[in-house]
Every structure is written in C-alpha cells, then in structure tokens.
Design an enzyme around this catalytic site. Structure first.
Site, mmCIF file in Angstrom:
data_model
loop_
_atom_site.group_PDB
_atom_site.id
_atom_site.type_symbol
_atom_site.label_atom_id
_atom_site.label_comp_id
_atom_site.label_asym_id
_atom_site.label_seq_id
_atom_site.Cartn_x
_atom_site.Cartn_y
_atom_site.Cartn_z
ATOM 1 N N ASP A 10 0.844 -1.202 0.000
ATOM 2 C CA ASP A 10 0.000 0.000 0.000
ATOM 3 C C ASP A 10 0.881 1.255 0.000
ATOM 4 O OD1 ASP A 10 -2.407 -1.438 -0.027
ATOM 5 O OD2 ASP A 10 -2.282 -1.782 2.129
ATOM 6 N N LYS A 34 0.521 -7.732 -3.270
ATOM 7 C CA LYS A 34 -0.821 -7.210 -3.565
ATOM 8 C C LYS A 34 -0.699 -5.746 -3.993
ATOM 9 C CE LYS A 34 -4.193 -5.973 -0.458
ATOM 10 N NZ LYS A 34 -4.894 -4.748 -0.879
ATOM 11 N N ASP A 61 -5.734 -6.047 -6.649
ATOM 12 C CA ASP A 61 -6.912 -5.895 -5.783
ATOM 13 C C ASP A 61 -7.678 -4.627 -6.180
ATOM 14 O OD1 ASP A 61 -8.663 -5.797 -3.596
ATOM 15 O OD2 ASP A 61 -7.126 -5.137 -2.186
ATOM 16 N N LYS A 63 -11.181 -4.783 -6.970
ATOM 17 C CA LYS A 63 -12.578 -4.953 -6.527
ATOM 18 C C LYS A 63 -13.602 -4.419 -7.525
ATOM 19 C CE LYS A 63 -11.454 -4.705 -1.557
ATOM 20 N NZ LYS A 63 -10.074 -4.211 -1.533
ATOM 21 N N LEU A 64 -13.635 -5.026 -8.709
ATOM 22 C CA LEU A 64 -14.551 -4.540 -9.749
ATOM 23 C C LEU A 64 -16.023 -4.758 -9.373
ATOM 24 C CD1 LEU A 64 -11.821 -4.577 -11.267
ATOM 25 C CD2 LEU A 64 -13.077 -5.294 -13.296
ATOM 26 N N ASP A 66 -19.576 -3.586 -11.584
ATOM 27 C CA ASP A 66 -20.251 -2.797 -12.617
ATOM 28 C C ASP A 66 -21.178 -3.744 -13.381
ATOM 29 O OD1 ASP A 66 -20.851 -0.808 -14.629
ATOM 30 O OD2 ASP A 66 -18.916 0.129 -14.205
ATOM 31 N N THR A 121 -15.019 -5.854 5.416
ATOM 32 C CA THR A 121 -14.916 -5.972 6.883
ATOM 33 C C THR A 121 -15.194 -4.628 7.562
ATOM 34 O OG1 THR A 121 -12.541 -5.840 6.561
ATOM 35 C CG2 THR A 121 -13.436 -7.985 7.107
ATOM 36 N N ARG A 213 0.895 -3.518 6.925
ATOM 37 C CA ARG A 213 1.753 -2.768 7.847
ATOM 38 C C ARG A 213 2.644 -3.596 8.760
ATOM 39 N NH1 ARG A 213 -3.331 0.768 9.229
ATOM 40 N NH2 ARG A 213 -4.179 -1.270 8.643
HETATM 41 O O1 C5P Z 1 -1.804 -3.035 6.840
HETATM 42 P P1 C5P Z 1 -2.790 -4.158 6.909
HETATM 43 O O2 C5P Z 1 -2.154 -5.497 7.241
HETATM 44 O O3 C5P Z 1 -3.985 -3.852 7.768
HETATM 45 O O4 C5P Z 1 -3.307 -4.276 5.394
HETATM 46 C C1 C5P Z 1 -4.351 -5.145 5.018
HETATM 47 C C2 C5P Z 1 -4.586 -5.025 3.535
HETATM 48 O O5 C5P Z 1 -5.727 -5.811 3.220
HETATM 49 C C3 C5P Z 1 -4.891 -3.610 3.057
HETATM 50 O O6 C5P Z 1 -4.389 -3.493 1.727
HETATM 51 C C4 C5P Z 1 -6.397 -3.552 3.077
HETATM 52 O O7 C5P Z 1 -6.903 -2.647 2.141
HETATM 53 C C5 C5P Z 1 -6.750 -4.977 2.671
HETATM 54 N N1 C5P Z 1 -8.085 -5.417 3.085
HETATM 55 C C6 C5P Z 1 -8.491 -5.455 4.412
HETATM 56 N N2 C5P Z 1 -9.761 -5.873 4.728
HETATM 57 C C7 C5P Z 1 -10.601 -6.261 3.766
HETATM 58 C C8 C5P Z 1 -10.222 -6.237 2.432
HETATM 59 C C9 C5P Z 1 -8.937 -5.810 2.125
HETATM 60 O O8 C5P Z 1 -7.718 -5.108 5.301
HETATM 61 N N3 C5P Z 1 -11.804 -6.706 4.086
#
Ligand code: C5P
Length: 234
Positions: A10, A34, A61, A63-64, A66, A121, A213
C-alpha cells in the site's frame, strides 16, 4: 494449491514500492505482492508489468463492480497483464461474476485466480441492515455471497480469518479463502478490528494471508516477512 503470504504494497508511488521490494532481493522466496487501488491508480498498468518482471506473483486488488459487460471487458484487460489473482464484489451478482470469468479466461483456457469480496470488513451488521436493507445476519450474508461466487465458478473469497471456517464449511475445502486482518501476537492492531496471528490463520484454514503494515512498517521488513512465512507456511 499452495499457502502463501501476500504482502499488501500500500504505497503511493512506484519509487516507494521498489525501495521496499529491493529489500528482498537476496530472499529465496519472493513475496507474493498485492497491488491495490492507490498504487494502480497512481502508476497505471506499468507498475504491474515492472513488479512481474522482478519475478513476483501479483494479486491485483481492484474490486470490480459494474454491469456484466463492462466487468467482462475490464477483466480481459487485467488478464492480459498476466496477474496471478484478481477480484470483484460478489454484490454484482452471479451474472456479473460469470461475465468476469469469461473476460478473464485467455484463449489457451488459462486465467488468474478470481476471488470475490463478500461484505467488506468495514461494513458493520448494523449499517448493512439499516442502510442496505439486508435483513439477514452479516454471517449469513457472507456465506450466501460466498455460495453465489462458488456457483458462478469463482475460486474463492476475501474474508476475515475468523470467517474462513464457515466459508469452507459452506463451499468446500478447495474454495480459497484470502484473509487480511493479520497481526503478530506482540504487534500493533492499528485500525483493524478483527485480527488473528499468522499461526492462528493457518489453524483456521486460510489459504492466503494478506499482510500490510506488520511487514511494510516493520523496522526490519524482511525479518517480519520471514516470521509470517514461518508461522503461516512452514
Ligand atoms: O496493513 P494491513 O495489514 O492492515 O493491510 C491489510 C490489507 O488488506 C490492506 O491493503 C487492506 O486494504 C486490505 N483489506 C483489508 N480488509 C478487507 C479487504 C482488504 O484489510 N476486508
């Protein structure tokens, strides 16, 4: 199907991404990467080609969501980028998911894995019921969306590790669960609410964990990545 740790890159620029990936140049195991909306919208398809050229597997990632025809054509473009995994919202319904699979499938019959997002989530049961007027429970909704994705021929869903068990029970053990929300037992939770450790995610039956992270912001990202792999895969 192999279990793997997917590193959520990210970052907002190609430079920051490559500075990070350069740390892994001596690693035998190249991280599965990712690429999310931020990086893809900032840098375009070239970022996918560059990371692929460095030998990483890629989960795109985006997430389409439409109408079926638009998603089918967009998926054909993503497929030509030769990614390993991509995704869409199951809320687009079975017709959209089937069209996506058609678009994704290359002439030789191969295609990237296609994974559905069920309920994000970040969506609480209360908001889902009050704003989206879905009266079922959030767990029943997640299972139903997973079943729809399975019936449409998709490979799996993104879900919380805590939901992976019920998805496997409903859709079979080969239906893939890709699970973010992973933290080390002694690490910061940050803004994630429902978290588990890589070890626990393995026990629950996740196929791929998505970790951002805890690796990207670690003092030693390579050590953090190895620790994830040790707990989850080895
Ligand atoms: O930094 P962290 O470990 O929280 O990153 C989790 C990754 O997973 C991020 O790219 C976040 O956008 C993605 N993600 C998530 N929960 C979801 C779908 C995707 O944390 N339900």
């Amino acid at each position: 199907m192999g279990k793997d740790v997917i590193v959520a890159c990210d970052f907002s620029s190609a430079k920051a991404t490559f500075d990070f990936l350069d740390l892994f140049h001596k690693e035998e195991r190249k991280p599965f990467v990712k690429i999310g909306m931020e990086l893809y919208y900032a840098e375009g398809p070239s970022i996918v080609r560059e990371i692929k050229k460095r030998g990483h597997k890629i989960f795109l990632d985006l997430k389409l969501h439409d109408i079926p025809n638009t998603v089918k054509k967009a998926m054909a473009v993503l497929s030509s980028l030769d990614v390993d995994m991509t995704n869409l919202h199951a809320a687009g319904t079975g017709k959209m998911m089937e069209a996506a699979l058609e678009g994704l499938t290359k002439e030789d019959g191969t295609r990237p894995l296609l994974i559905a997002v069920t309920q994000l989530t970040s969506t609480s049961e209360e908001r889902m019921q009050n704003e989206l007027l879905i009266s079922a429970s959030i767990n029943d909704t997640i299972v139903k969306y997973a079943e729809n994705a399975n019936a449409a021929g998709l490979d799996g869903v993104v879900c919380s590790p805590l939901e992976a068990g019920m998805v496997k029970k409903a859709c079979g053990k080969d239906f893939i669960t890709v699970t973010p929300g992973v933290r080390f037992a002694d690490g910061d939770v940050g803004d994630q609410a429902r978290v588990t450790t890589p070890k626990k995610a393995k026990e629950i039956g996740s196929d791929y964990i998505v970790v951002g992270r805890p690796i990207t912001q670690a003092t030693d990202p390579v050590a953090a990545y190895r620790r994830c792999c040790n707990e989850f895969i080895d």
